[in-house]
Design an enzyme around this catalytic site. Structure first.
Site, PDB file in Angstrom:
ATOM      1  N   TYR A   1      -6.283   6.757   7.246  1.00 43.92           N
ATOM      2  CA  TYR A   1      -5.352   6.147   6.968  1.00 43.92           C
ATOM      3  C   TYR A   1      -5.163   4.986   8.388  1.00 43.92           C
ATOM      4  O   TYR A   1      -5.251   5.907   9.390  1.00 43.92           O
ATOM      5  CB  TYR A   1      -3.877   6.582   6.686  1.00 43.92           C
ATOM      6  CG  TYR A   1      -3.739   7.432   5.451  1.00 43.92           C
ATOM      7  CD1 TYR A   1      -3.231   6.767   4.233  1.00 43.92           C
ATOM      8  CD2 TYR A   1      -4.414   8.488   5.319  1.00 43.92           C
ATOM      9  CE1 TYR A   1      -3.202   7.451   3.148  1.00 43.92           C
ATOM     10  CE2 TYR A   1      -4.348   9.180   4.204  1.00 43.92           C
ATOM     11  CZ  TYR A   1      -3.701   8.822   3.132  1.00 43.92           C
ATOM     12  OH  TYR A   1      -3.409   9.303   1.986  1.00 43.92           O
TER      13      TYR A   1
ATOM     14  N   HIS B   1      -2.077   2.725   1.956  1.00 42.42           N
ATOM     15  CA  HIS B   1      -3.022   3.438   1.311  1.00 42.42           C
ATOM     16  C   HIS B   1      -4.389   3.664   2.296  1.00 42.42           C
ATOM     17  O   HIS B   1      -4.718   2.767   3.321  1.00 42.42           O
ATOM     18  CB  HIS B   1      -3.860   2.641  -0.188  1.00 42.42           C
ATOM     19  CG  HIS B   1      -2.736   2.141  -0.956  1.00 42.42           C
ATOM     20  ND1 HIS B   1      -2.094   3.203  -1.734  1.00 42.42           N
ATOM     21  CD2 HIS B   1      -1.883   1.164  -1.413  1.00 42.42           C
ATOM     22  CE1 HIS B   1      -1.259   2.893  -2.528  1.00 42.42           C
ATOM     23  NE2 HIS B   1      -1.192   1.565  -2.266  1.00 42.42           N
TER      24      HIS B   1
ATOM     25  N   LYS C   1     -11.654   2.780  -1.917  1.00 41.68           N
ATOM     26  CA  LYS C   1     -11.929   3.308  -0.633  1.00 41.68           C
ATOM     27  C   LYS C   1     -13.261   2.879  -0.402  1.00 41.68           C
ATOM     28  O   LYS C   1     -13.988   2.829  -1.199  1.00 41.68           O
ATOM     29  CB  LYS C   1     -11.508   4.483  -0.510  1.00 41.68           C
ATOM     30  CG  LYS C   1     -10.389   5.010  -0.808  1.00 41.68           C
ATOM     31  CD  LYS C   1      -9.951   6.493  -0.758  1.00 41.68           C
ATOM     32  CE  LYS C   1      -8.670   6.879  -1.372  1.00 41.68           C
ATOM     33  NZ  LYS C   1      -7.572   5.993  -1.215  1.00 41.68           N
TER      34      LYS C   1
END
Length: 253
Positions: A149, A157, A196
């Site tokens: 992060y 997020h 991601k």
């Protein structure tokens, strides 16, 4: 992939209270209190006062444990977190078992290697990201080693799903992961489904023997971000495009 902030004020709040400042405050507080943790199994237990509870939560070290004790708050630290506070930040002493004498770095290193064979690789990856002020947490729920992060998880997020790989002395991949294109495609699709970017940290030992923490200085870390190819993102840079997958490389120590 840019940070995905949680709320309109999250970005401003993060910039006003940078992670480097929070970690520095935690380091100073633990040094002043001569903090000690107890290493048991594959984690370390740390009891702290209210001020340090706030700092540990803000710096994202460990997880709070619910107990009936009112005067102190207990935290459970992973081995990577505990060794980082002890070895890198030098703000935590660690005891093992019923021995009241804190262990030195070499003794802790041997203990942690005995509990986790690939601890040197995982610790190098963890410290590499932490030194860059990333918040690093377990990635087991996503099938990776860590998630990273840019600030506290309550504000943003996680951006990266992190895999730790290593090239052994014989040239074979020590982890036997991402050996086939099918493995890469499956991982890319998984990371895409949870928004991601896959970050592969390839640790090169450079012939170093893992007998003590000093070997870490000789390790080199190669960063690779891998994502699905998009025409809008194709530029004349150091990106390699193969079979519809983008590979971006960065080598550092």
């Amino acid at each position: 992939m840019l940070p995905r902030w949680k709320g309109k004020a999250a970005k401003a709040k993060a910039f006003a209270d940078p992670m480097s400042k929070i970690v520095s405050e935690l380091q100073s507080s633990l040094v002043q209190s001569e903090a000690h943790a107890l290493l048991s199994g594959c984690s370390a237990l740390l009891a702290v006062e209210s001020e340090q509870t706030d700092l540990l939560n803000r710096a994202c070290f460990g997880r709070a444990i619910a107990t009936t004790e009112k005067e102190k708050q207990w935290f459970q630290l992973s081995m990577e977190e505990a060794f980082y506070l002890c070895h890198s930040l030098k703000c935590l002493k660690i005891k093992v078992g019923e021995d009241n004498c804190p262990k030195n770095d070499e003794e802790l290193w041997d203990y942690m290697k005995s509990k986790k064979e690939k601890f040197p690789l995982f610790y190098k990856a963890y410290s590499h990201l932490r030194n860059k002020n990333w918040v690093v947490r377990s990635g087991s729920q996503y099938g990776v080693d860590f998630v990273a992060y840019s600030h506290h998880p309550s504000l943003v997020h996680s951006q990266y799903a992190v895999l730790v790989l290593s090239e052994g002395d014989d040239g074979e991949n020590a982890n036997q992961r991402l050996r086939e294109w099918s493995d890469i495609h499956c991982m890319i699709r998984l990371c895409g489904s949870v928004a991601k970017t896959l970050l592969v940290l390839n640790i090169n030992k450079n012939g170093q023997v893992t007998v003590s923490p000093s070997c870490l200085e000789g390790y080199a870390v190669e960063e690779r971000t891998i994502m699905r190819w998009s025409p809008q993102q194709c530029r004349e840079d150091q990106t390699v495009v193969e079979n519809g997958i983008n590979f971006s490389f960065n080598v550092c120590r």
